[in-house]
Design a protein around this motif. Structure first.
Motif, mmCIF file in Angstrom:
data_model
loop_
_atom_site.group_PDB
_atom_site.id
_atom_site.type_symbol
_atom_site.label_atom_id
_atom_site.label_comp_id
_atom_site.label_asym_id
_atom_site.label_seq_id
_atom_site.Cartn_x
_atom_site.Cartn_y
_atom_site.Cartn_z
ATOM 1 N N VAL A 1 0.839 -1.196 0.000
ATOM 2 C CA VAL A 1 0.000 0.000 0.000
ATOM 3 C C VAL A 1 0.876 1.249 0.000
ATOM 4 O O VAL A 1 1.741 1.407 0.867
ATOM 5 C CB VAL A 1 -0.921 0.020 1.236
ATOM 6 C CG1 VAL A 1 -1.818 1.249 1.220
ATOM 7 C CG2 VAL A 1 -1.752 -1.260 1.306
ATOM 8 N N VAL A 2 0.653 2.121 -0.966
ATOM 9 C CA VAL A 2 1.384 3.386 -1.039
ATOM 10 C C VAL A 2 0.371 4.515 -0.879
ATOM 11 O O VAL A 2 -0.577 4.629 -1.664
ATOM 12 C CB VAL A 2 2.138 3.537 -2.374
ATOM 13 C CG1 VAL A 2 3.019 4.785 -2.340
ATOM 14 C CG2 VAL A 2 2.986 2.299 -2.655
ATOM 15 N N ASP A 3 0.572 5.343 0.144
ATOM 16 C CA ASP A 3 -0.373 6.421 0.428
ATOM 17 C C ASP A 3 -0.102 7.599 -0.503
ATOM 18 O O ASP A 3 0.478 8.616 -0.114
ATOM 19 C CB ASP A 3 -0.257 6.843 1.895
ATOM 20 C CG ASP A 3 -1.354 7.823 2.298
ATOM 21 O OD1 ASP A 3 -2.406 7.851 1.620
ATOM 22 O OD2 ASP A 3 -1.166 8.562 3.285
ATOM 23 N N THR A 4 -0.540 7.441 -1.729
ATOM 24 C CA THR A 4 -0.326 8.462 -2.752
ATOM 25 C C THR A 4 -1.499 8.452 -3.719
ATOM 26 O O THR A 4 -2.141 7.413 -3.919
ATOM 27 C CB THR A 4 0.980 8.207 -3.529
ATOM 28 O OG1 THR A 4 1.171 9.240 -4.498
ATOM 29 C CG2 THR A 4 0.940 6.867 -4.252
ATOM 30 N N ALA A 5 -1.758 9.608 -4.313
ATOM 31 C CA ALA A 5 -2.751 9.685 -5.382
ATOM 32 C C ALA A 5 -2.107 9.492 -6.749
ATOM 33 O O ALA A 5 -2.803 9.474 -7.766
ATOM 34 C CB ALA A 5 -3.472 11.032 -5.327
ATOM 35 N N LEU A 6 -0.791 9.344 -6.776
ATOM 36 C CA LEU A 6 -0.070 9.173 -8.039
ATOM 37 C C LEU A 6 -0.226 7.747 -8.561
ATOM 38 O O LEU A 6 -0.554 6.822 -7.821
ATOM 39 C CB LEU A 6 1.411 9.500 -7.837
ATOM 40 C CG LEU A 6 1.722 10.907 -7.326
ATOM 41 C CD1 LEU A 6 3.216 11.068 -7.104
ATOM 42 C CD2 LEU A 6 1.195 11.963 -8.288
ATOM 43 N N ARG A 7 0.055 7.577 -9.840
ATOM 44 C CA ARG A 7 -0.069 6.259 -10.465
ATOM 45 C C ARG A 7 0.999 5.306 -9.934
ATOM 46 O O ARG A 7 2.179 5.651 -9.872
ATOM 47 C CB ARG A 7 0.068 6.373 -11.986
ATOM 48 C CG ARG A 7 -1.090 7.066 -12.681
ATOM 49 C CD ARG A 7 -0.932 6.975 -14.195
ATOM 50 N NE ARG A 7 0.303 7.618 -14.638
ATOM 51 C CZ ARG A 7 0.393 8.892 -15.009
ATOM 52 N NH1 ARG A 7 -0.682 9.670 -14.969
ATOM 53 N NH2 ARG A 7 1.543 9.393 -15.409
ATOM 54 N N LEU A 8 0.592 4.105 -9.597
ATOM 55 C CA LEU A 8 1.549 3.063 -9.223
ATOM 56 C C LEU A 8 2.179 2.435 -10.459
ATOM 57 O O LEU A 8 3.276 1.882 -10.388
ATOM 58 C CB LEU A 8 0.855 1.979 -8.393
ATOM 59 C CG LEU A 8 0.208 2.411 -7.077
ATOM 60 C CD1 LEU A 8 -0.285 1.186 -6.310
ATOM 61 C CD2 LEU A 8 1.162 3.233 -6.224
ATOM 62 N N SER A 9 1.484 2.528 -11.575
ATOM 63 C CA SER A 9 1.953 1.866 -12.791
ATOM 64 C C SER A 9 3.203 2.516 -13.377
ATOM 65 O O SER A 9 3.857 1.928 -14.240
ATOM 66 C CB SER A 9 0.840 1.845 -13.844
ATOM 67 O OG SER A 9 0.301 3.139 -14.034
ATOM 68 N N ASP A 10 3.563 3.721 -12.914
ATOM 69 C CA ASP A 10 4.753 4.391 -13.445
ATOM 70 C C ASP A 10 6.044 3.799 -12.883
ATOM 71 O O ASP A 10 7.006 3.586 -13.616
ATOM 72 C CB ASP A 10 4.705 5.888 -13.134
ATOM 73 C CG ASP A 10 3.645 6.613 -13.955
ATOM 74 O OD1 ASP A 10 3.147 6.020 -14.930
ATOM 75 O OD2 ASP A 10 3.314 7.758 -13.609
ATOM 76 N N LYS A 11 6.081 3.544 -11.572
ATOM 77 C CA LYS A 11 7.316 3.068 -10.946
ATOM 78 C C LYS A 11 7.093 1.890 -10.010
ATOM 79 O O LYS A 11 7.798 0.877 -10.096
ATOM 80 C CB LYS A 11 7.986 4.206 -10.162
ATOM 81 C CG LYS A 11 9.264 3.751 -9.458
ATOM 82 C CD LYS A 11 9.932 4.853 -8.654
ATOM 83 C CE LYS A 11 11.181 4.315 -7.959
ATOM 84 N NZ LYS A 11 11.863 5.328 -7.138
ATOM 85 N N VAL A 12 6.124 2.015 -9.103
ATOM 86 C CA VAL A 12 5.951 1.009 -8.052
ATOM 87 C C VAL A 12 5.616 -0.358 -8.641
ATOM 88 O O VAL A 12 6.237 -1.374 -8.300
ATOM 89 C CB VAL A 12 4.861 1.447 -7.057
ATOM 90 C CG1 VAL A 12 4.602 0.352 -6.026
ATOM 91 C CG2 VAL A 12 5.266 2.747 -6.367
ATOM 92 N N LEU A 13 4.634 -0.395 -9.516
ATOM 93 C CA LEU A 13 4.210 -1.673 -10.087
ATOM 94 C C LEU A 13 5.336 -2.362 -10.860
ATOM 95 O O LEU A 13 5.575 -3.564 -10.659
ATOM 96 C CB LEU A 13 2.982 -1.463 -10.968
ATOM 97 C CG LEU A 13 2.253 -2.728 -11.413
ATOM 98 C CD1 LEU A 13 1.672 -3.471 -10.221
ATOM 99 C CD2 LEU A 13 1.148 -2.380 -12.407
#
Length: 284
Positions: free
Chosen positions: A212-224
């Motif tokens: 879980v990342v507490d952000t409104a940013l896209r996870l598909s850019d870096k995290v995923l």
């Protein structure tokens, strides 16, 4: 050459040995902690890094939880924690309108978590290194309040060769849920953190896991991509194709999910848990 013992000799020898007395450790309270014990671990509750008592009185805890349900308030409090000498409301976050910031500062004063040190400046009464402990406290509390889980934040599990605490563990329906929480923006996520997360998952073997990342940013850019790369490496190069559940809620496997905070952090967490539990249920 030494002669092998007969069956009678083996049985007689075994019968003469007194088994070692097991170390009597107190059984922890709560099903989540007991599920860790059944996995051969020795869990302990760590002290959360909070600017308020962990056993906050219920009325104020409820009001604080309601505020923490707003992404804007979490952004504000995250910034206020870092301004230890005091702050003007607009200094805490550049993403909020001035009226929002002032309202959040006054809310902290009303909760007894901050004081007004001048007409336009405030200071938190307690200190914390960062927002991480508050996020863990909030998510664990809401898992219990909203979904009826036995949930704990900040659990040390003392597994050999595996570092870090378990941010949140929760138990219900005989299933163990593990949540790794990140309060910093995705740009700060490092490869070592992702590897350590998978080490903990491998050791713990929960039924459902959430990153879980507490952000409104896209996870598909870096995290995923980082999660996929690490999982593929651990699977010997086998391709992992994430499935978008909704918006930036992703299923890497039927039991592993990546979650962000848009539009509602706890609603997203609840949806991921629901998906994971359904995946464990037998099909018709």
């Amino acid at each position: 050459m030494k002669k092998d013992s007969t069956a009678r000799e083996l049985e007689t020898e075994a019968a003469a040995v007194r088994p070692p007395r097991p170390e009597k450790l107190p059984l922890p309270s709560g099903e989540a902690m007991r599920m860790l014990v059944r996995r051969g671990l020795q869990p302990s509750k760590s002290r959360l890094d909070l600017p308020f008592p962990e056993n906050f009185e219920e009325e104020r805890a409820s009001l604080l939880s309601e505020l923490l349900g707003h992404y804007g308030f979490r952004l504000f409090l995250r910034g206020a924690i870092l301004l230890r000498e005091g702050f003007a409301p607009e200094q805490a976050s550049r993403y909020l309108k001035p009226a929002q910031s002032r309202a959040y500062a006054e809310s902290l004063v009303e909760l007894g978590l901050a004081e007004r040190i001048s007409q336009c400046h405030y200071r938190l009464l307690g200190s914390a290194r960062n927002f991480g402990g508050i996020l863990e406290w909030y998510v664990a509390r809401e898992l219990g309040q909203r979904f009826g889980f036995d949930a704990l934040a900040g659990v040390g599990f003392h597994a050999p060769g595996v570092g870090g605490d378990l941010d949140v563990v929760a138990a219900a329906e005989g299933k163990l849920i593990y949540l790794e929480l990140k309060s910093s923006p995705p740009k700060h996520l490092a490869d070592g953190e992702v590897a350590a997360f998978f080490d903990r998952v491998t050791m713990l073997r929960p039924d459902v896991t959430l990153f879980v990342v507490d952000t409104a940013l896209r996870l598909s850019d870096k995290v995923l991509p980082m999660l996929v790369a690490e999982l593929e490496q651990r699977r010997g190069g086998a391709t992992v194709t994430p499935r978008r559940v909704v918006r930036e809620l992703w299923a890497l496997t039927p039991h592993l999910y990546a979650v962000n905070a848009k539009v509602d952090l706890m609603a997203n967490i609840g949806r991921a848990v629901s998906e994971g539990l359904f995946a464990l249920s037998p099909a018709l």
